[in-house]
Design a protein around this motif. Structure first.
Motif, PDB file in Angstrom:
ATOM      1  N   UNK A  80       0.829  -1.207   0.000  1.00 41.58           N
ATOM      2  CA  UNK A  80       0.000   0.000   0.000  1.00 41.58           C
ATOM      3  C   UNK A  80       0.863   1.257   0.000  1.00 41.58           C
ATOM      4  N   UNK A  81       2.098   1.164   0.484  1.00 40.67           N
ATOM      5  CA  UNK A  81       2.994   2.328   0.458  1.00 40.67           C
ATOM      6  C   UNK A  81       3.457   2.639  -0.963  1.00 40.67           C
ATOM      7  N   UNK A  82       3.435   1.630  -1.840  1.00 43.02           N
ATOM      8  CA  UNK A  82       3.764   1.868  -3.245  1.00 43.02           C
ATOM      9  C   UNK A  82       2.569   2.434  -3.993  1.00 43.02           C
ATOM     10  N   UNK A  83       1.369   2.043  -3.584  1.00 40.10           N
ATOM     11  CA  UNK A  83       0.134   2.500  -4.232  1.00 40.10           C
ATOM     12  C   UNK A  83      -0.431   3.683  -3.456  1.00 40.10           C
ATOM     13  N   UNK A  84       0.369   4.734  -3.359  1.00 46.49           N
ATOM     14  CA  UNK A  84      -0.065   5.903  -2.595  1.00 46.49           C
ATOM     15  C   UNK A  84       0.771   7.121  -2.998  1.00 46.49           C
ATOM     16  N   UNK A  85       0.200   8.310  -2.776  1.00 43.70           N
ATOM     17  CA  UNK A  85      -1.139   8.593  -2.270  1.00 43.70           C
ATOM     18  C   UNK A  85      -2.150   8.616  -3.414  1.00 43.70           C
ATOM     19  N   UNK A  86      -3.395   8.914  -3.103  1.00 41.51           N
ATOM     20  CA  UNK A  86      -4.381   9.142  -4.155  1.00 41.51           C
ATOM     21  C   UNK A  86      -4.056  10.440  -4.880  1.00 41.51           C
ATOM     22  N   UNK A  87      -4.620  10.596  -6.069  1.00 46.32           N
ATOM     23  CA  UNK A  87      -4.447  11.814  -6.862  1.00 46.32           C
ATOM     24  C   UNK A  87      -5.746  12.614  -6.696  1.00 46.32           C
ATOM     25  N   UNK A  88      -5.764  13.611  -5.820  1.00 41.69           N
ATOM     26  CA  UNK A  88      -7.022  14.232  -5.396  1.00 41.69           C
ATOM     27  C   UNK A  88      -7.860  14.810  -6.535  1.00 41.69           C
ATOM     28  N   UNK A  89      -7.229  15.475  -7.486  1.00 38.28           N
ATOM     29  CA  UNK A  89      -8.017  16.084  -8.569  1.00 38.28           C
ATOM     30  C   UNK A  89      -8.708  15.007  -9.401  1.00 38.28           C
ATOM     31  N   UNK A  90      -8.038  13.903  -9.646  1.00 39.95           N
ATOM     32  CA  UNK A  90      -8.656  12.815 -10.402  1.00 39.95           C
ATOM     33  C   UNK A  90      -9.853  12.245  -9.658  1.00 39.95           C
ATOM     34  N   UNK A 180     -13.386   6.114 -27.534  1.00 35.87           N
ATOM     35  CA  UNK A 180     -12.730   7.411 -27.458  1.00 35.87           C
ATOM     36  C   UNK A 180     -11.732   7.335 -26.306  1.00 35.87           C
ATOM     37  N   UNK A 181     -10.573   7.938 -26.473  1.00 33.94           N
ATOM     38  CA  UNK A 181      -9.497   7.723 -25.511  1.00 33.94           C
ATOM     39  C   UNK A 181      -8.800   9.025 -25.135  1.00 33.94           C
ATOM     40  N   UNK A 182      -8.146   8.972 -23.966  1.00 32.79           N
ATOM     41  CA  UNK A 182      -7.332  10.083 -23.485  1.00 32.79           C
ATOM     42  C   UNK A 182      -6.122   9.498 -22.776  1.00 32.79           C
ATOM     43  N   UNK A 183      -4.935   9.787 -23.273  1.00 32.68           N
ATOM     44  CA  UNK A 183      -3.709   9.337 -22.615  1.00 32.68           C
ATOM     45  C   UNK A 183      -3.459  10.236 -21.409  1.00 32.68           C
ATOM     46  N   UNK A 184      -3.570   9.657 -20.225  1.00 31.89           N
ATOM     47  CA  UNK A 184      -3.471  10.442 -18.996  1.00 31.89           C
ATOM     48  C   UNK A 184      -2.035  10.841 -18.731  1.00 31.89           C
ATOM     49  N   UNK A 185      -1.831  12.135 -18.508  1.00 34.40           N
ATOM     50  CA  UNK A 185      -0.518  12.616 -18.075  1.00 34.40           C
ATOM     51  C   UNK A 185      -0.622  13.399 -16.775  1.00 34.40           C
ATOM     52  N   UNK A 186      -1.721  14.146 -16.611  1.00 32.78           N
ATOM     53  CA  UNK A 186      -1.965  14.885 -15.378  1.00 32.78           C
ATOM     54  C   UNK A 186      -3.461  15.162 -15.287  1.00 32.78           C
ATOM     55  N   UNK A 187      -3.975  15.378 -14.073  1.00 34.88           N
ATOM     56  CA  UNK A 187      -5.420  15.573 -13.932  1.00 34.88           C
ATOM     57  C   UNK A 187      -5.947  16.783 -14.693  1.00 34.88           C
ATOM     58  N   UNK A 188      -5.131  17.819 -14.813  1.00 33.73           N
ATOM     59  CA  UNK A 188      -5.608  19.043 -15.447  1.00 33.73           C
ATOM     60  C   UNK A 188      -5.969  18.832 -16.910  1.00 33.73           C
ATOM     61  N   UNK A 189      -5.181  18.071 -17.637  1.00 31.58           N
ATOM     62  CA  UNK A 189      -5.497  17.830 -19.046  1.00 31.58           C
ATOM     63  C   UNK A 189      -6.676  16.866 -19.191  1.00 31.58           C
ATOM     64  N   UNK A 190      -6.817  15.951 -18.254  1.00 30.17           N
ATOM     65  CA  UNK A 190      -7.982  15.068 -18.244  1.00 30.17           C
ATOM     66  C   UNK A 190      -9.243  15.879 -17.952  1.00 30.17           C
ATOM     67  N   UNK A 191      -9.148  16.802 -17.011  1.00 34.02           N
ATOM     68  CA  UNK A 191     -10.284  17.673 -16.709  1.00 34.02           C
ATOM     69  C   UNK A 191     -10.688  18.474 -17.938  1.00 34.02           C
TER      70      UNK A 191
END
Length: 206
Positions: A80-90, A180-191
């Motif tokens: 769980x320490x590797x799978x952290x933290x959450x990405x709040x904006x996402x 339809x797809x979106x290559x995720x790089x950061x929450x802002x571009x996904x938003x």
């Protein structure tokens, strides 16, 4: 056809997933580099994602590499320490879509046991309308079968789905099917993409 549902990957989209960073902190970058060169930890993790038992897979790998046994077991014991933290904006985007009544699905390479651990630590992972988890389905992205399972399980046409993932090969496999797809790089571009598709307003996507 317009988009009627949104599909999220989880690792590096909703949760940070940086095993190398964890090991750099644990044993230092030089030793981590040597460990990852000698031991196929990512390959073992893919086996877990395919449905192999978590502890047995990782501890079995440790038994094969006694010089690195303690370090390898951390992949299980400290996962769980590797799978952290959450990405709040996402996470906010996921919840904003839900609030608008847009069905939201997960399509993720994840182990059966590790998904339960993640859901315990991150309750938002229980908020998907449906979660398509590779270990449950016994196939992983970018295999065509896992995308077909989501289409069949949701009853959605490919061109109704908007999918975000951080790995180009997973995006390509979805696009080939007509998603339809979106290559995720950061929450802002996904938003911004969700706003451009008319799924959220700019205010909702903050």
């Amino acid at each position: 056809m317009s988009i009627t549902a949104v599909v999220f990957d989880i690792g590096r989209v909703l949760l940070e997933w940086e095993p190398e960073r964890f090991y750099d902190r644990l044993i230092g970058e030089p030793r981590r580099t040597a460990l990852f060169k000698e031991v196929d930890l990512h390959g073992a993790n893919l086996d877990v994602d395919r449905g192999h038992p978590f502890r047995e897979t990782i501890y079995g790998l440790a038994d094969k590499h006694p010089d690195w046994a303690e370090e390898i077991r951390h992949w299980h014991d400290s996962w769980i320490k590797m799978a952290s933290p959450e990405i709040p904006h996402s996470v906010r985007l996921l919840r904003a879509l839900k609030a608008k009544g847009v069905p939201v699905y997960a399509l993720t390479n994840f182990g059966a046991e590790t998904f339960v651990i993640a859901q315990t630590h991150y309750p938002f992972l229980r908020e998907f309308d449906q979660a398509f988890v590779s270990a449950h389905l016994r196939c992983i992205k970018p295999d065509a079968e896992i995308y077909a399972q989501l289409e069949q399980g949701t009853g959605r046409r490919p061109d109704e789905l908007l999918f975000t993932d951080d790995r180009p090969e997973n995006i390509t496999a979805a696009a080939v099917r007509g998603w339809k797809t979106h290559l995720f790089d950061q929450p802002e571009t996904w938003a911004a993409r969700l706003v451009a598709e008319g799924l959220l307003t700019e205010e909702e996507a903050q």
